[in-house]
Design a protein around this motif. Structure first.
Motif, PDB file in Angstrom:
ATOM      1  N   UNK A 171     -38.819  15.447 -10.100  1.00 30.45           N
ATOM      2  CA  UNK A 171     -39.748  14.543  -9.422  1.00 30.45           C
ATOM      3  C   UNK A 171     -41.141  14.590 -10.040  1.00 30.45           C
ATOM      4  N   UNK A 172     -41.570  15.751 -10.511  1.00 26.81           N
ATOM      5  CA  UNK A 172     -42.865  15.858 -11.183  1.00 26.81           C
ATOM      6  C   UNK A 172     -42.835  15.131 -12.523  1.00 26.81           C
ATOM      7  N   UNK A 173     -41.708  15.214 -13.196  1.00 28.97           N
ATOM      8  CA  UNK A 173     -41.558  14.482 -14.458  1.00 28.97           C
ATOM      9  C   UNK A 173     -41.635  12.983 -14.273  1.00 28.97           C
TER      10      UNK A 173
ATOM     11  N   UNK B 220     -36.331  24.050  -7.144  1.00 24.27           N
ATOM     12  CA  UNK B 220     -37.198  24.018  -8.320  1.00 24.27           C
ATOM     13  C   UNK B 220     -36.735  22.939  -9.299  1.00 24.27           C
ATOM     14  N   UNK B 221     -35.420  22.831  -9.491  1.00 24.17           N
ATOM     15  CA  UNK B 221     -34.876  21.799 -10.378  1.00 24.17           C
ATOM     16  C   UNK B 221     -35.278  20.406  -9.902  1.00 24.17           C
TER      17      UNK B 221
ATOM     18  N   UNK C  72     -46.919   7.656 -15.825  1.00 22.56           N
ATOM     19  CA  UNK C  72     -48.224   7.669 -16.495  1.00 22.56           C
ATOM     20  C   UNK C  72     -48.130   7.231 -17.942  1.00 22.56           C
ATOM     21  N   UNK C  73     -47.106   7.701 -18.649  1.00 22.24           N
ATOM     22  CA  UNK C  73     -46.908   7.257 -20.034  1.00 22.24           C
ATOM     23  C   UNK C  73     -46.638   5.761 -20.097  1.00 22.24           C
ATOM     24  N   UNK C  74     -45.862   5.251 -19.149  1.00 21.84           N
ATOM     25  CA  UNK C  74     -45.535   3.819 -19.135  1.00 21.84           C
ATOM     26  C   UNK C  74     -46.789   2.981 -18.892  1.00 21.84           C
ATOM     27  N   UNK C  75     -47.593   3.388 -17.930  1.00 22.03           N
ATOM     28  CA  UNK C  75     -48.790   2.611 -17.592  1.00 22.03           C
ATOM     29  C   UNK C  75     -49.795   2.630 -18.736  1.00 22.03           C
ATOM     30  N   UNK C  76     -49.927   3.761 -19.411  1.00 20.07           N
ATOM     31  CA  UNK C  76     -50.913   3.886 -20.483  1.00 20.07           C
ATOM     32  C   UNK C  76     -50.396   3.431 -21.835  1.00 20.07           C
TER      33      UNK C  76
ATOM     34  N   UNK D  67     -35.170   6.738 -15.635  1.00 24.09           N
ATOM     35  CA  UNK D  67     -35.730   7.911 -14.975  1.00 24.09           C
ATOM     36  C   UNK D  67     -35.791   7.699 -13.460  1.00 24.09           C
ATOM     37  N   UNK D  68     -36.005   6.465 -13.037  1.00 27.71           N
ATOM     38  CA  UNK D  68     -35.943   6.163 -11.606  1.00 27.71           C
ATOM     39  C   UNK D  68     -34.552   6.414 -11.052  1.00 27.71           C
TER      40      UNK D  68
END
Length: 95
Positions: A77-79, A71-72, A85-89, A48-49
């Motif tokens: 970037x928002x994703x 917008x795309x 956040x999913x990775x950290x948690x 994703x990076x």
């Protein structure tokens, strides 16, 4: 006519290397090690990076991006924040 029970010369497979169990364990990854090293989440964050970097290169190369293109890029970037956040948690919780 050829006989039906003709002996075919099929080459034998090469003998397997004699690897003792200690050497064999070096190459095997147990599910616990795979979970502890968190290979899959790290790979997903890395991919994703790369997607964010590639999107940044694309959007900055455009002379005048349209609203849809902006917008795309914004969604990508928002994703990234959500993925991080999913990775950290994820993973084991400290008790």
């Amino acid at each position: 006519m050829k006989p039906e029970n003709q002996n075919l010369d099929v080459p034998k497979p090469p003998p397997t290397a004699n690897i003792n169990s200690k050497e064999r364990k070096i190459f095997a990854i147990s599910p616990n090690q795979l979970d502890a090293w968190r290979i899959v989440p790290r790979l997903l964050v890395l991919l994703y990076g790369w997607l964010c970097f590639d999107t940044h290169q694309w959007i900055t190369a455009l002379p005048d991006p349209s609203s849809a293109q902006q917008l795309y890029a914004s969604v990508i970037f928002t994703g990234a924040a959500a993925w991080f956040g999913f990775y950290v948690n994820s993973g084991r919780k400290q008790e």
